[in-house]
Structure formats: C-alpha cells, structure tokens
Motif scaffolding. Structure first.
Motif, mmCIF file in Angstrom:
data_model
loop_
_atom_site.group_PDB
_atom_site.id
_atom_site.type_symbol
_atom_site.label_atom_id
_atom_site.label_comp_id
_atom_site.label_asym_id
_atom_site.label_seq_id
_atom_site.Cartn_x
_atom_site.Cartn_y
_atom_site.Cartn_z
ATOM 1 N N GLY A 1 0.819 -1.424 -0.054
ATOM 2 C CA GLY A 1 0.115 -0.587 0.448
ATOM 3 C C GLY A 1 0.788 1.317 -0.110
ATOM 4 N N LEU A 2 2.186 1.342 -0.372
ATOM 5 C CA LEU A 2 2.953 2.363 -0.716
ATOM 6 C C LEU A 2 2.921 3.200 -1.525
ATOM 7 C CD1 LEU A 2 5.217 4.098 1.267
ATOM 8 C CD2 LEU A 2 6.916 2.730 -0.723
ATOM 9 N N ILE A 3 1.926 4.508 -1.755
ATOM 10 C CA ILE A 3 1.132 5.357 -2.640
ATOM 11 C C ILE A 3 2.265 5.580 -3.781
ATOM 12 C CG2 ILE A 3 -0.583 7.603 -3.254
ATOM 13 C CD1 ILE A 3 -1.307 7.320 -0.138
ATOM 14 N N MET B 1 1.843 8.918 6.238
ATOM 15 C CA MET B 1 1.731 7.288 5.367
ATOM 16 C C MET B 1 1.207 6.204 5.879
ATOM 17 S SD MET B 1 3.514 8.420 1.672
ATOM 18 C CE MET B 1 2.986 6.632 1.082
ATOM 19 N N GLN B 2 0.059 5.310 5.962
ATOM 20 C CA GLN B 2 -0.443 3.733 6.811
ATOM 21 C C GLN B 2 -0.055 2.990 5.735
ATOM 22 O OE1 GLN B 2 -0.858 3.784 10.048
ATOM 23 N NE2 GLN B 2 0.132 6.329 10.205
ATOM 24 N N PRO B 3 0.274 1.669 6.033
ATOM 25 C CA PRO B 3 0.234 0.316 4.762
ATOM 26 C C PRO B 3 -0.465 -0.049 5.052
ATOM 27 C CG PRO B 3 1.173 0.099 7.158
ATOM 28 C CD PRO B 3 1.085 2.211 7.368
ATOM 29 N N SER B 4 -1.095 -0.770 3.501
ATOM 30 C CA SER B 4 -2.131 -1.831 3.593
ATOM 31 C C SER B 4 -1.602 -2.383 3.073
ATOM 32 C CB SER B 4 -3.137 -1.063 2.156
ATOM 33 O OG SER B 4 -4.192 -1.525 2.500
ATOM 34 N N LEU B 5 -1.316 -4.024 3.920
ATOM 35 C CA LEU B 5 -1.212 -5.052 3.524
ATOM 36 C C LEU B 5 -2.147 -5.726 2.279
ATOM 37 C CD1 LEU B 5 0.717 -6.266 6.880
ATOM 38 C CD2 LEU B 5 1.755 -3.909 4.668
ATOM 39 N N ASN B 6 -1.464 -6.543 1.111
ATOM 40 C CA ASN B 6 -2.178 -7.460 0.566
ATOM 41 C C ASN B 6 -1.806 -8.861 1.391
ATOM 42 O OD1 ASN B 6 -3.373 -9.451 -1.259
ATOM 43 N ND2 ASN B 6 -2.016 -7.933 -2.996
ATOM 44 N N GLU B 7 -2.335 -8.925 1.887
ATOM 45 C CA GLU B 7 -2.670 -10.378 2.870
ATOM 46 C C GLU B 7 -2.842 -11.330 2.124
ATOM 47 O OE1 GLU B 7 -5.799 -10.849 5.700
ATOM 48 O OE2 GLU B 7 -4.622 -8.561 6.782
ATOM 49 N N SER C 1 3.537 -9.375 7.176
ATOM 50 C CA SER C 1 3.579 -8.368 7.629
ATOM 51 C C SER C 1 4.614 -7.338 7.179
ATOM 52 C CB SER C 1 4.440 -8.524 9.086
ATOM 53 O OG SER C 1 5.240 -9.231 9.633
ATOM 54 N N ILE C 2 5.422 -5.949 7.932
ATOM 55 C CA ILE C 2 6.284 -5.523 7.500
ATOM 56 C C ILE C 2 7.399 -4.954 8.639
ATOM 57 C CG2 ILE C 2 5.255 -4.495 5.269
ATOM 58 C CD1 ILE C 2 4.482 -1.956 6.515
ATOM 59 N N PHE C 3 8.127 -4.696 8.716
ATOM 60 C CA PHE C 3 9.076 -4.377 9.405
ATOM 61 C C PHE C 3 10.705 -3.717 8.786
ATOM 62 C CE2 PHE C 3 10.478 -8.122 8.010
ATOM 63 C CZ PHE C 3 12.249 -7.923 8.452
ATOM 64 N N SER C 4 11.742 -2.628 9.783
ATOM 65 C CA SER C 4 12.240 -2.110 9.393
ATOM 66 C C SER C 4 13.409 -2.035 10.187
ATOM 67 C CB SER C 4 12.247 -0.779 9.439
ATOM 68 O OG SER C 4 12.109 -0.126 11.109
ATOM 69 N N GLN C 5 14.409 -2.101 9.612
ATOM 70 C CA GLN C 5 16.126 -2.467 10.053
ATOM 71 C C GLN C 5 17.515 -1.415 9.186
ATOM 72 O OE1 GLN C 5 16.245 -5.462 11.741
ATOM 73 N NE2 GLN C 5 17.000 -6.068 10.100
#
Length: 294
Positions: free
Chosen positions: A102-104, A139-145, A150-154
């Motif tokens: 969902g990243l625009i 901006m808020q994520p919208s995951l295509n399940e 899930s998403i996370f960062s490093q």
C-alpha cells in the motif's frame, strides 16, 4: 529528481551520516540504463528508505505470505515482474509496492533517490533495485495479505556489520551469529558468497534477510555510506553482476536468452554491451575491492 534541500527541509532530525548517504544515493547514476532486457524476464524491487526518530536511515522490509508458491515466508523487498502497463522499472517497483504494502506511488511524498545497476536473480531474471525515500511519515501501510504477512524495518547500516545491531536477547539462541555466509559454485568458475542477517524477529517467525535481498542491501549501503562492510563482501574469484548476466545471455538453454530470441533482442550484442558498460569506468564497485577507494 527533487532537490537535496527538499529532503533536509522535510527531515529536520536528519543525522549528518544519513544526509550524506541520501546525497550519495541521490547522485548515483547507473550506467546500464540503455540496456534492453527482455520484458518477460525483467523485474524490479523497491527499496523504501525512511528516517527514524533519531535521524538514522531505515529500510522497509516485508514478510512474504506463507501461502505463496515461491519464497513463501521469506523476508523481502516489495517487487515483481514487469507488466505491460509499466513504462520504466521505476513504474514496476512502485506499482508492486503499492499492490503489496500500500505504499502510494506519489513522487513528491516518496521521491526517487536512484535506480541501481541490474542484478541477476535465480540465474535467469534481471532485477533492478529502485531506491526511494519516504518523506511523509503519516502514510499508513495497507497490506495485501495474500502476498504479505507483515512489514518491519532494519537500519541500513546493519547490512555493513557482522555483529548484532540490536541486543542479542531478541534472538531465540544468542549463540547464533548475526551475520553468516555460504558460498555457491558459479557455473562460469569461481564462487558467489550468499549473506544472511538476522532480523531480531526470528522468535515471531520472521526469517533472516538472505541471499538476493541481502546482497542488494549491502550494495546500497556501501554506495550510500561510502564505506566497506566489516566483512568480505565477495571472494576474490567471484563474478561481477555483469559477468553473471552476460553468461546467462550467452547460455543457449537459459530462459533469459530464450526470452531475448522471442522478443527479437540480440542476446550476444546485449552481453557484449553489458560487459562494456558495467565493467568499465568508476561507477561500479568491484566485489573484492569494496570500499578500498573511499
């Protein structure tokens, strides 16, 4: 491309190291932009960077769905194959990121930093990394399940380190090293080193950053921070990406060469062009000399 002043105005907490990394990536120019790879064997991944609260650069990663036929459950960057409606690899990367997380695809709120040199995946698919910077933190994520669990960062700098960038208590077994490698024999001679980084989320079922994704992130971190990792990236006898792509193009049964034939592309000329473009001049890091010129 946007100006560097725009980045600095939008990111008041930016550390000097992060600012320099953004500037280095923003000024990066890939030399293989004129290469015409067969669309049916071309793909792109988006490398979404953002600034954390302390001013450090992070990369957004996703955990692929366990129901997928390929690479189920793997830690990955959003991306996929080129589709008919895509005009550029940036279009491909942005479209896939929108579909998956969902990243625009807004070039003002998520501006382009650079398009990197292509990588060869699975010895048959040409994949181009597209690096962007998320400026809009609302901006808020919208995951295509069906594709992403899930998403996370490093931290981007964590791909230059061989020791834990987080406390070892986050790993179920603290005796397991943060960074490990394996080596695969390359069909053209020499070997390719495969890297593996823990995420600190293994207790939750998240897999380490491994293989193709790890190599891309090491490469981007080296270019951005202008320093070598504290481990040897590739052995001295490792083939360059140009050599790997060229060999795939010249191998009669390789899907990349077969796709060239179907799409009217001269694979021999393309291989020669790639070797000339990617193995000459000061744009490409030699695997066994990473960081020595900084």
């Amino acid at each position: 491309k946007p100006t560097l002043e725009l980045f600095e105005a939008a990111l008041p907490t930016l550390k000097e190291e992060s600012r320099q990394c953004i500037e280095n990536l923003w000024s990066y120019r890939a030399r293989c932009t004129q290469a015409k790879f067969p669309r049916s064997q071309s793909a792109a991944v988006l490398v979404p960077l953002f600034i954390g609260r302390a001013g450090d650069l992070y990369v957004l990663l996703s955990r692929r769905s366990a129901s997928l036929r390929q690479y189920a459950g793997d830690t990955a960057l959003p991306g996929g194959k080129v589709e008919p409606q895509d005009i550029t690899v940036e279009d491909t990367a942005r479209r896939e990121a929108f579909e998956e997380i969902g990243l625009i695809p807004d070039r003002e709120r998520v501006p382009l930093l650079c398009v990197m040199e292509p990588f060869l995946a699975g010895n048959q698919m040409v994949v181009t990394p597209v690096v962007v910077l998320i400026l809009d933190k609302t901006m808020q994520p919208s995951l295509n399940e069906s594709e992403v669990t899930s998403i996370f960062s490093q931290p981007l700098t964590s791909f230059l380190a061989s020791t834990f960038p987080f406390h070892p208590y986050r790993v179920p077994d603290s005796s397991i090293p943060y960074h490990t490698t394996t080596e695969w024999e390359w069909s053209g001679g020499g070997s390719i080193r495969i890297h593996r980084f823990l995420t600190g989320r293994e207790a939750d079922g998240v897999k380490p950053v491994f293989g193709f994704t790890a190599n891309i992130l090491i490469y981007i971190a080296v270019w951005g921070y202008r320093r070598a990792p504290d481990f040897e990236f590739q052995p001295p006898n490792a083939p360059t990406q140009a050599q790997q792509i060229a060999r795939a193009l010249l191998t009669p049964s390789n899907p990349l060469r077969l796709a060239c034939e179907c799409e009217g592309i001269d694979a021999n000329m393309m291989a020669a062009f790639i070797m000339q473009e990617l193995n000459s001049g000061p744009g490409m890091i030699e695997w066994d000399k990473s960081g020595q010129d900084w």
